[in-house]
Enzyme design. Structure first.
Site, PDB file in Angstrom:
ATOM      1  N   PRO A   1      73.003 -32.506  52.862  1.00  0.00           N
ATOM      2  CA  PRO A   1      71.683 -33.134  53.051  1.00  0.00           C
ATOM      3  C   PRO A   1      71.645 -34.494  52.359  1.00  0.00           C
ATOM      4  CG  PRO A   1      71.474 -30.967  52.023  1.00  0.00           C
ATOM      5  CD  PRO A   1      72.926 -31.312  52.043  1.00  0.00           C
ATOM      6  N   GLU A   2      71.041 -35.446  53.007  1.00  0.00           N
ATOM      7  CA  GLU A   2      70.910 -36.784  52.430  1.00  0.00           C
ATOM      8  C   GLU A   2      69.430 -37.063  52.212  1.00  0.00           C
ATOM      9  OE1 GLU A   2      73.452 -39.423  52.403  1.00  0.00           O
ATOM     10  OE2 GLU A   2      75.077 -38.572  53.572  1.00  0.00           O
TER      11      GLU A   2
END
Ligand SMILES: [Zn+2]
Length: 273
Positions: A2-3
């Site tokens: 996840p960013e």
């Protein structure tokens, strides 16, 4: 992994379900591999109202009157809102229960973390994990100046400086490749050799690309599940990322791949100097 956009999408998704609600129960089935078990969260949180949600880089912040619960998704973690009593699966490590719903943290690889920071220990921005983070790119009106000023002594490649996150957070591998393409900057350029006008273009590209990714609901994790249970994965049309040997969408030259700091970088040899 996840960013920033995925974490922000998650925050926006869970906020209406948790803000202003009182915690009825806390269930910690297992803590992360890298982080110690927090103090007894039940004792700290049951009966307390969750006041607001926030985010710093990839850390989700759940604020209470007496402190902040910090949730880091790590490599594979994600949060969902489910009806109370929904049976936990193998990788569901943490639940925060409210009246009729719960917020569940699932983390198959256990590199994520749930941590408590008491207000008595100072502002949460001073937490060990948060204090060295660079500026938030979205809403920062002097990002170009910060990048320029922060790199005058740095001979590292600009791509590596972006990933390091100490000047600006949230520019992960995909977003670094795409921003550098949009700004026309070769990823191997020494950061200190980039002029302010070029940083102005890079800062604008970073902000536009991150905002677009948030708008589209996050992009990098194939099995990312939005907080409301809907799929948050939208196939983005990248200019260079993951397009080795495919024609550049701007000039038609084959997109190149190099490895920098053990991560793949994609770029166009003609469009990026
Ligand atoms: Zn090109």
């Amino acid at each position: 992994m996840p960013e920033l956009p995925e974490v922000e999408v998650t925050r926006r998704g869970i906020a209406p379900h948790v803000e202003g609600r009182s915690v009825r129960a806390v269930v910690m089935r297992r803590s992360g591999r890298r982080w110690p078990c927090p103090p007894d969260l039940s004792e700290l949180l049951v009966g307390q109202a969750l006041r607001s949600t926030g985010r710093r880089g990839k850390y989700l912040l759940l604020r209470f009157d007496h402190g902040t619960l910090i949730v880091h998704p790590g490599m594979s973690g994600h949060l969902r809102i489910l009806p109370t009593g929904h049976p936990p699966q193998k990788h569901d490590h943490f639940d925060l229960e409210f009246d009729d719903q719960l917020m569940r943290f699932t983390d198959p690889r256990r590199f994520g973390a749930v941590l408590w920071h008491a207000n008595a220990d100072g502002d949460v921005d001073g937490h060990l994990l948060l204090r060295a983070l660079g500026v938030e790119p979205l809403g920062c009106d002097d990002l170009a100046q910060r990048l320029h000023r922060g790199t005058r002594q740095r001979s590292a490649a600009i791509k590596q400086v972006l990933l390091a996150g100490d000047i600006v957070v949230g520019v992960g591998n995909i977003y670094a490749c795409e921003s550098l393409f949009e700004a026309g900057i070769h990823p191997n350029t020494a950061a200190r050799r980039i002029s302010l006008p070029r940083y102005v273009r890079l800062a604008a590209a970073i902000q536009r690309i991150l905002a677009a990714a948030i708008e589209q609901g996050g992009s990098t994790l194939r099995d990312f599940i939005g907080a409301d249970g809907e799929s948050g994965y939208f196939q983005q049309s990248y200019f260079v990322y993951d397009r080795e040997d495919e024609p550049c969408r701007q000039c038609g030259s084959p997109v190149r791949r190099i490895v920098q700091g053990q991560r793949s970088t994609f770029y166009c040899v003609r469009c990026q100097k």
